[in-house]
Write a protein that holds these residues in place. Structure first.
Motif, PDB file in Angstrom:
ATOM      1  N   GLU A  10       7.586  91.063-101.945  1.00 32.91           N
ATOM      2  CA  GLU A  10       7.573  89.460-100.882  1.00 32.91           C
ATOM      3  C   GLU A  10       8.565  88.696-101.023  1.00 32.91           C
ATOM      4  O   GLU A  10       8.871  88.021-100.078  1.00 32.91           O
ATOM      5  CB  GLU A  10       6.764  89.582-101.084  1.00 32.91           C
ATOM      6  CG  GLU A  10       4.694  89.870-101.109  1.00 32.91           C
ATOM      7  CD  GLU A  10       3.809  88.944-100.713  1.00 32.91           C
ATOM      8  OE1 GLU A  10       4.189  88.005-100.714  1.00 32.91           O
ATOM      9  OE2 GLU A  10       2.873  90.064-100.518  1.00 32.91           O
ATOM     10  N   HIS A  27      -0.993  99.402 -97.653  1.00 29.03           N
ATOM     11  CA  HIS A  27      -0.039  97.992 -98.023  1.00 29.03           C
ATOM     12  C   HIS A  27       0.845  98.061 -98.359  1.00 29.03           C
ATOM     13  O   HIS A  27       0.967  96.547 -99.210  1.00 29.03           O
ATOM     14  CB  HIS A  27      -1.181  96.874 -98.034  1.00 29.03           C
ATOM     15  CG  HIS A  27      -2.479  97.397 -97.231  1.00 29.03           C
ATOM     16  ND1 HIS A  27      -3.159  97.200 -95.528  1.00 29.03           N
ATOM     17  CD2 HIS A  27      -4.173  98.403 -97.571  1.00 29.03           C
ATOM     18  CE1 HIS A  27      -3.787  98.016 -95.336  1.00 29.03           C
ATOM     19  NE2 HIS A  27      -4.602  98.506 -96.199  1.00 29.03           N
ATOM     20  N   PRO A  29       4.236  96.316 -98.658  1.00 28.62           N
ATOM     21  CA  PRO A  29       5.391  95.946 -97.716  1.00 28.62           C
ATOM     22  C   PRO A  29       7.266  97.064 -97.274  1.00 28.62           C
ATOM     23  O   PRO A  29       7.172  97.811 -98.441  1.00 28.62           O
ATOM     24  CB  PRO A  29       6.146  94.392 -98.259  1.00 28.62           C
ATOM     25  CG  PRO A  29       4.712  94.428 -99.467  1.00 28.62           C
ATOM     26  CD  PRO A  29       4.219  95.932 -99.965  1.00 28.62           C
ATOM     27  N   CYS A 100       5.534  90.601 -91.755  1.00 30.84           N
ATOM     28  CA  CYS A 100       4.188  89.781 -91.524  1.00 30.84           C
ATOM     29  C   CYS A 100       3.351  90.514 -92.684  1.00 30.84           C
ATOM     30  O   CYS A 100       2.887  91.711 -92.631  1.00 30.84           O
ATOM     31  CB  CYS A 100       4.474  90.954 -90.068  1.00 30.84           C
ATOM     32  SG  CYS A 100       3.039  90.323 -88.483  1.00 30.84           S
ATOM     33  N   ARG A 101       2.127  89.885 -91.554  1.00 28.37           N
ATOM     34  CA  ARG A 101       0.851  90.271 -92.721  1.00 28.37           C
ATOM     35  C   ARG A 101      -0.108  90.885 -91.723  1.00 28.37           C
ATOM     36  O   ARG A 101      -1.082  91.408 -92.511  1.00 28.37           O
ATOM     37  CB  ARG A 101       0.217  88.794 -93.408  1.00 28.37           C
ATOM     38  CG  ARG A 101       1.519  88.163 -94.324  1.00 28.37           C
ATOM     39  CD  ARG A 101       0.979  87.480 -95.337  1.00 28.37           C
ATOM     40  NE  ARG A 101       1.697  86.706 -95.844  1.00 28.37           N
ATOM     41  CZ  ARG A 101       2.084  87.234 -97.417  1.00 28.37           C
ATOM     42  NH1 ARG A 101       1.550  88.523 -97.923  1.00 28.37           N
ATOM     43  NH2 ARG A 101       2.696  86.205 -97.966  1.00 28.37           N
ATOM     44  N   GLU A 102       0.449  91.052 -90.162  1.00 23.96           N
ATOM     45  CA  GLU A 102      -0.592  91.955 -89.188  1.00 23.96           C
ATOM     46  C   GLU A 102      -0.600  93.184 -89.294  1.00 23.96           C
ATOM     47  O   GLU A 102       0.809  93.433 -90.224  1.00 23.96           O
ATOM     48  CB  GLU A 102      -0.193  91.401 -87.985  1.00 23.96           C
ATOM     49  CG  GLU A 102      -0.371  89.266 -87.653  1.00 23.96           C
ATOM     50  CD  GLU A 102       0.064  89.258 -86.377  1.00 23.96           C
ATOM     51  OE1 GLU A 102       0.122  90.149 -85.382  1.00 23.96           O
ATOM     52  OE2 GLU A 102       0.765  88.180 -86.310  1.00 23.96           O
ATOM     53  N   SER A 105      -0.315  97.270 -91.913  1.00 19.93           N
ATOM     54  CA  SER A 105       0.099  97.260 -93.472  1.00 19.93           C
ATOM     55  C   SER A 105       1.515  96.458 -93.298  1.00 19.93           C
ATOM     56  O   SER A 105       1.855  95.636 -92.381  1.00 19.93           O
ATOM     57  CB  SER A 105       1.199  98.046 -93.570  1.00 19.93           C
ATOM     58  OG  SER A 105       2.148  98.013 -94.719  1.00 19.93           O
ATOM     59  N   LEU A 106       1.849  95.982 -94.382  1.00 19.05           N
ATOM     60  CA  LEU A 106       2.917  94.493 -94.306  1.00 19.05           C
ATOM     61  C   LEU A 106       4.047  94.872 -94.125  1.00 19.05           C
ATOM     62  O   LEU A 106       4.788  96.160 -94.215  1.00 19.05           O
ATOM     63  CB  LEU A 106       3.036  93.748 -95.818  1.00 19.05           C
ATOM     64  CG  LEU A 106       2.121  93.505 -96.494  1.00 19.05           C
ATOM     65  CD1 LEU A 106       2.033  92.810 -98.294  1.00 19.05           C
ATOM     66  CD2 LEU A 106       1.435  91.620 -95.433  1.00 19.05           C
ATOM     67  N   ASP A 181       1.157  84.173 -90.081  1.00 21.21           N
ATOM     68  CA  ASP A 181       0.918  85.235 -90.628  1.00 21.21           C
ATOM     69  C   ASP A 181       2.746  85.129 -91.614  1.00 21.21           C
ATOM     70  O   ASP A 181       2.956  86.809 -92.141  1.00 21.21           O
ATOM     71  CB  ASP A 181       0.357  86.330 -90.797  1.00 21.21           C
ATOM     72  CG  ASP A 181      -0.766  85.278 -90.568  1.00 21.21           C
ATOM     73  OD1 ASP A 181      -1.508  84.672 -91.468  1.00 21.21           O
ATOM     74  OD2 ASP A 181      -2.387  86.472 -89.645  1.00 21.21           O
ATOM     75  N   CYS A 182       3.404  84.868 -91.145  1.00 22.01           N
ATOM     76  CA  CYS A 182       4.946  85.324 -91.712  1.00 22.01           C
ATOM     77  C   CYS A 182       5.350  84.454 -92.364  1.00 22.01           C
ATOM     78  O   CYS A 182       5.601  83.387 -91.567  1.00 22.01           O
ATOM     79  CB  CYS A 182       5.687  86.602 -90.941  1.00 22.01           C
ATOM     80  SG  CYS A 182       4.731  85.779 -89.261  1.00 22.01           S
TER      81      CYS A 182
END
Length: 320
Positions: A10, A27, A29, A100-102, A105-106, A181-182
């Motif tokens: 992250e 999921h 990143p 971006c968490r939408e 997947s991350l 969400d980012c």
């Protein structure tokens, strides 16, 4: 084997190499590079993804892009994806990235900008429709049409980052508004379209090369005439890279030199090539080293053009 990507954390630090499908299932990143395209009029390219695509078929998007290959930079991936999906090879400018968490997947999404002036040849397997929209038209479409995950958020951050002096600092930071969400990193206060507009507004007879003034004079309908050298220097101030020079020939005789830029990505950028309207040709280029300190020629005109660009952009880096 399926497409390989770099599994990152992250903070966008590489943890290993995995298949993209596995990264999505778990999921994990990974990195995506995308580009928002504008035309000379400032309109933004909007796309509808092909209905046969495995990810988000039929969704709208303002970005052209895809997964960053192993060992590839965001900028390199963005330029490659533009060539693959739209058939254009133009400079891309990194703007910012966000986690971006939408979506499925991350992803770390690296957003770039490109000014596109050549015809598009989209890959029909990737893109079903494309069109150029003003910002007002795009805002209306974005509210009514299904967009890819993160698309609206990327557009919102892009429009804010390219708005000029309001975004003067380029240091990494978390988004000030806390929305979405980012987490945004590395917003760039200038982009190619804004810089080019500022330069064009500053070109005039008093910044034109004296040699070119003697040859043909300066006219508003050919504002780039006699401005290649100091324009390339200011672009170099802002974006870095190399200074390129070639000889100008007409009718078998040399008529001076032409200057342009090679960006750190390796893409060449020539904002004044349009000045040659009377059969001039430019020889193969060579890289020239910028001399330190005040220039032996054209220093006053360079400073004057810088001042005019600063009036539009708010500030500039010091001379390189």
């Amino acid at each position: 084997m399926s497409e390989l990507v770099e599994h990152v954390d992250e903070q966008d630090r590489v943890l290993g190499v995995v298949e993209r499908g596995e990264a999505e299932r778990r999921h994990w990143p990974h990195r995506i590079a995308a580009t928002i395209c504008r035309d000379r009029a400032g309109r933004i390219l909007v796309l509808r993804r092909s209905g046969t695509r495995s990810r988000y078929p039929g969704s709208y998007d303002v970005m052209v892009g895809g997964a960053v290959n192993v060992g590839e930079s965001y900028e390199e991936a963005a330029a490659r994806e533009l060539a693959e999906e739209l058939g254009v090879r133009v400079p891309v400018r990194f703007m910012f990235k966000f986690l971006c968490r939408e979506g499925i997947s991350l992803v770390w999404l690296g957003v770039h900008e490109a000014v596109v002036t050549e015809p598009l040849t989209p890959d029909p397997g990737e893109i079903a429709w494309q069109g150029w929209l003003t910002e007002a038209e795009l805002r209306e479409v974005a509210d009514r049409r299904p967009f890819v995950p993160g698309g609206r958020e990327a557009l919102r951050r892009y429009l804010r980052s390219e708005s000029g002096p309001a975004a003067e600092k380029a240091s990494p930071r978390r988004s000030a508004d806390g929305g979405g969400d980012c987490d945004a990193i590395g917003v760039i206060p200038w982009n190619l379209l804004v810089v080019e507009k500022a330069l064009r507004a500053g070109w005039a007879a008093d910044t034109c090369s004296p040699d070119d003034l003697d040859r043909a004079g300066w006219q508003p309908d050919n504002p780039a005439w006699g401005h290649c050298d100091i324009t390339a220097l200011i672009v170099n101030d802002i974006f870095g890279g190399d200074l390129m020079v070639g000889e100008v020939h007409r009718g078998g005789e040399q008529q001076g030199f032409h200057w342009w830029n090679r960006l750190p990505s390796g893409v060449e950028l020539d904002l004044t090539r349009e000045q040659f309207r009377d059969g001039q040709t430019v020889t193969a280029s060579r890289v020239v080293k910028r001399p330190p300190g005040p220039l032996p020629r054209r220093w006053e005109e360079y400073l004057l053009l810088r001042e005019r660009v600063i009036e539009h952009l708010g500030h500039l880096p010091g001379p390189a």
